[in-house]
Motif scaffolding. Structure first.
Motif, PDB file in Angstrom:
ATOM      1  N   GLU A   1      17.347  43.777  57.130  1.00  7.36           N
ATOM      2  CA  GLU A   1      17.145  44.279  56.128  1.00  7.36           C
ATOM      3  C   GLU A   1      18.655  44.207  55.292  1.00  7.36           C
ATOM      4  OE1 GLU A   1      16.050  48.323  55.890  1.00  7.36           O
ATOM      5  OE2 GLU A   1      17.235  48.808  57.639  1.00  7.36           O
ATOM      6  N   THR A   2      18.832  44.182  54.113  1.00  2.70           N
ATOM      7  CA  THR A   2      20.104  44.382  53.517  1.00  2.70           C
ATOM      8  C   THR A   2      20.023  45.402  52.410  1.00  2.70           C
ATOM      9  OG1 THR A   2      19.733  42.510  51.768  1.00  2.70           O
ATOM     10  CG2 THR A   2      20.764  41.937  53.893  1.00  2.70           C
ATOM     11  N   PHE A   3      21.023  46.197  52.089  1.00  2.00           N
ATOM     12  CA  PHE A   3      20.791  47.048  51.026  1.00  2.00           C
ATOM     13  C   PHE A   3      22.395  47.580  50.726  1.00  2.00           C
ATOM     14  CE2 PHE A   3      20.154  49.219  55.278  1.00  2.00           C
ATOM     15  CZ  PHE A   3      20.919  50.255  54.945  1.00  2.00           C
ATOM     16  N   VAL A   4      22.159  48.460  49.457  1.00  2.00           N
ATOM     17  CA  VAL A   4      23.532  49.003  49.138  1.00  2.00           C
ATOM     18  C   VAL A   4      23.521  50.495  49.325  1.00  2.00           C
ATOM     19  CG1 VAL A   4      25.158  49.504  47.296  1.00  2.00           C
ATOM     20  CG2 VAL A   4      24.510  47.204  47.567  1.00  2.00           C
ATOM     21  N   SER A   5      24.282  51.294  49.907  1.00  2.00           N
ATOM     22  CA  SER A   5      24.236  52.671  49.972  1.00  2.00           C
ATOM     23  C   SER A   5      25.467  53.318  50.352  1.00  2.00           C
ATOM     24  CB  SER A   5      22.927  53.005  51.083  1.00  2.00           C
ATOM     25  OG  SER A   5      22.735  54.539  51.161  1.00  2.00           O
ATOM     26  N   ARG A   6      25.572  54.419  50.572  1.00  2.00           N
ATOM     27  CA  ARG A   6      26.776  55.266  51.146  1.00  2.00           C
ATOM     28  C   ARG A   6      26.548  55.198  52.503  1.00  2.00           C
ATOM     29  NH1 ARG A   6      26.690  60.930  47.938  1.00  2.00           N
ATOM     30  NH2 ARG A   6      24.192  60.575  48.286  1.00  2.00           N
ATOM     31  N   GLN A   7      27.941  54.932  53.178  1.00  2.00           N
ATOM     32  CA  GLN A   7      28.052  55.109  54.750  1.00  2.00           C
ATOM     33  C   GLN A   7      28.180  56.460  54.825  1.00  2.00           C
ATOM     34  OE1 GLN A   7      27.974  54.850  57.856  1.00  2.00           O
ATOM     35  NE2 GLN A   7      29.282  52.856  57.625  1.00  2.00           N
ATOM     36  N   GLY A   8      27.023  56.896  55.727  1.00  2.00           N
ATOM     37  CA  GLY A   8      26.691  58.417  56.121  1.00  2.00           C
ATOM     38  C   GLY A   8      27.352  58.841  57.437  1.00  2.00           C
ATOM     39  N   GLU A   9      28.051  57.911  58.062  1.00  2.00           N
ATOM     40  CA  GLU A   9      28.738  58.202  59.578  1.00  2.00           C
ATOM     41  C   GLU A   9      30.109  57.817  59.626  1.00  2.00           C
ATOM     42  OE1 GLU A   9      24.207  57.443  61.674  1.00  2.00           O
ATOM     43  OE2 GLU A   9      26.206  56.571  62.464  1.00  2.00           O
ATOM     44  N   GLY A  10      30.882  58.762  60.283  1.00  2.00           N
ATOM     45  CA  GLY A  10      32.352  58.317  60.620  1.00  2.00           C
ATOM     46  C   GLY A  10      33.221  58.396  59.388  1.00  2.00           C
ATOM     47  N   GLU A  11      34.356  57.904  59.847  1.00  2.00           N
ATOM     48  CA  GLU A  11      35.705  58.207  58.929  1.00  2.00           C
ATOM     49  C   GLU A  11      35.321  57.622  57.419  1.00  2.00           C
ATOM     50  OE1 GLU A  11      39.182  54.846  59.345  1.00  2.00           O
ATOM     51  OE2 GLU A  11      38.351  55.601  61.198  1.00  2.00           O
ATOM     52  N   LEU A  12      34.423  56.686  57.275  1.00  2.00           N
ATOM     53  CA  LEU A  12      34.283  56.094  56.091  1.00  2.00           C
ATOM     54  C   LEU A  12      32.992  56.814  55.275  1.00  2.00           C
ATOM     55  CD1 LEU A  12      35.046  52.225  56.121  1.00  2.00           C
ATOM     56  CD2 LEU A  12      36.776  54.142  55.323  1.00  2.00           C
ATOM     57  N   THR A  13      32.424  58.067  55.579  1.00  2.00           N
ATOM     58  CA  THR A  13      31.339  58.726  55.110  1.00  2.00           C
ATOM     59  C   THR A  13      31.771  58.885  53.525  1.00  2.00           C
ATOM     60  OG1 THR A  13      30.930  60.000  57.062  1.00  2.00           O
ATOM     61  CG2 THR A  13      30.164  60.833  55.053  1.00  2.00           C
ATOM     62  N   GLY A  14      30.464  58.390  52.862  1.00  2.00           N
ATOM     63  CA  GLY A  14      30.543  58.447  51.472  1.00  2.00           C
ATOM     64  C   GLY A  14      30.849  57.279  50.805  1.00  2.00           C
ATOM     65  N   THR A  15      31.467  56.257  51.440  1.00  2.00           N
ATOM     66  CA  THR A  15      32.003  54.918  50.748  1.00  2.00           C
ATOM     67  C   THR A  15      30.712  53.997  50.501  1.00  2.00           C
ATOM     68  OG1 THR A  15      34.073  55.090  52.180  1.00  2.00           O
ATOM     69  CG2 THR A  15      33.272  52.936  51.268  1.00  2.00           C
ATOM     70  N   GLU A  16      30.590  53.634  49.232  1.00  2.00           N
ATOM     71  CA  GLU A  16      29.622  52.587  48.819  1.00  2.00           C
ATOM     72  C   GLU A  16      29.779  51.533  49.794  1.00  2.00           C
ATOM     73  OE1 GLU A  16      27.259  51.471  44.872  1.00  2.00           O
ATOM     74  OE2 GLU A  16      29.374  51.261  44.597  1.00  2.00           O
ATOM     75  N   SER A  17      28.941  50.865  50.319  1.00  2.00           N
ATOM     76  CA  SER A  17      28.935  49.784  51.138  1.00  2.00           C
ATOM     77  C   SER A  17      27.550  49.068  50.989  1.00  2.00           C
ATOM     78  CB  SER A  17      29.039  50.167  52.628  1.00  2.00           C
ATOM     79  OG  SER A  17      30.057  51.183  52.665  1.00  2.00           O
ATOM     80  N   VAL A  18      27.824  47.776  51.279  1.00  2.00           N
ATOM     81  CA  VAL A  18      26.732  46.849  51.298  1.00  2.00           C
ATOM     82  C   VAL A  18      26.414  46.636  53.275  1.00  2.00           C
ATOM     83  CG1 VAL A  18      25.669  44.388  51.176  1.00  2.00           C
ATOM     84  CG2 VAL A  18      27.580  45.314  49.699  1.00  2.00           C
TER      85      VAL A  18
END
Length: 272
Positions: A49-66
């Motif tokens: 799968e591929t999707f755009v969402s916010r990173q939910g874990e670790g130091e980049l939590t909250g970062t919009e990511s592919v």
């Protein structure tokens, strides 16, 4: 941007299909071949799968990511929350060029390669290199059991503890393979040395696992503040139940407590 947009684009390009046979062979490190399809072209990757969402874990939590989730894994954690990429892998074959275009079309500059185990995917080194050349920040979420020679911006390393091994009675073959493969410290150290930055995340099911975690951290020679302890759980209730004992345990060692914010934001579902 809609969180479902990217996944919808993928589905319009290639219809998902199931892999008919087990993905259970540890590939040669020099080829990083995707298990399960020996006839697959070298330029394609099996993508769950591929999707755009916010990173939910670790130091980049909250970062919009592919997020690009490869399908296929050489381990079998009993608690795996993405069985469609491990125990029963499914997906669509996409080329490196397909994935580069999907990322470019998203307009998002942080890319997370996850799985399954992305480092056994054929073409992963080329994909990472080209994503970075295009100006993207690339995180690789990996158990660290194989090193195909990849360099990334953030290595999100998740060593598998003894308790991750599946039940020997129910899965005798996988219990043996998992135990043999799960903790190659030398390989993990090579990956750490190649990455621009590293975070080490442990999925913790019991306070009894702390001595084992301490020993792995010692062997990896990683700074305590780069270590994240994350509760095993796929519901808000499970996360809430673990935090009162796990967060103080992490703090006592100088580690960080790692919530699973994607579960709090969206629930335990695909595409998040």
């Amino acid at each position: 941007m809609s969180l479902t947009w990217f996944g919808s684009l993928l589905e319009t390009r290639c219809r998902l299909k199931s892999v008919d046979h087990p993905v259970d062979v540890l590939p040669a490190e020099d080829s990083a071949e995707t298990p399960g399809d020996s006839c697959a072209p070298a330029s394609s990757l099996l993508i769950s799968e591929t999707f755009v969402s916010r990173q939910g874990e670790g130091e980049l939590t909250g970062t919009e990511s592919v997020f690009i989730r490869t399908s296929g894994c050489n381990l079998r954690c009993w608690f795996c929350d993405t069985p469609y990429a491990s125990w029963k892998p499914e997906g669509t074959r996409l080329t490196v060029d397909d994935l580069l275009q999907l990322v470019a079309d998203s307009g998002v500059k942080h890319v997370v390669l996850t799985g399954g185990e992305p480092l056994i995917a054929k073409g992963i080194v080329s994909l990472v290199d080209q994503l970075r050349v295009a100006g993207n920040h690339v995180t690789i979420e990996t158990a660290g059991t194989v090193d195909p020679g990849v360099r990334c911006d953030l290595l999100s390393l998740s060593p598998k503890l003894r308790a991750s091994t599946p039940d020997e009675k129910d899965h005798p073959r996988w219990a043996k393979l998992h135990a043999e493969r799960r903790l190659p410290i030398g390989t993990m150290k090579q990956l750490i040395q190649s990455a621009e930055a590293t975070q080490v995340k442990f999925v913790v099911d019991s306070a009894d696992e702390l001595p084992e975690i301490d020993e792995v951290v010692r062997q990896l020679e990683i700074a305590a503040d780069a270590v994240y302890l994350m509760p095993q759980g796929i519901s808000v209730e499970q996360l809430d139940a673990a935090r009162p004992w796990l967060e103080p345990m992490a703090t006592s060692r100088g580690y960080q407590y790692c919530d699973r914010m994607q579960i709090r934001w969206y629930g335990n579902r695909r595409g998040t």
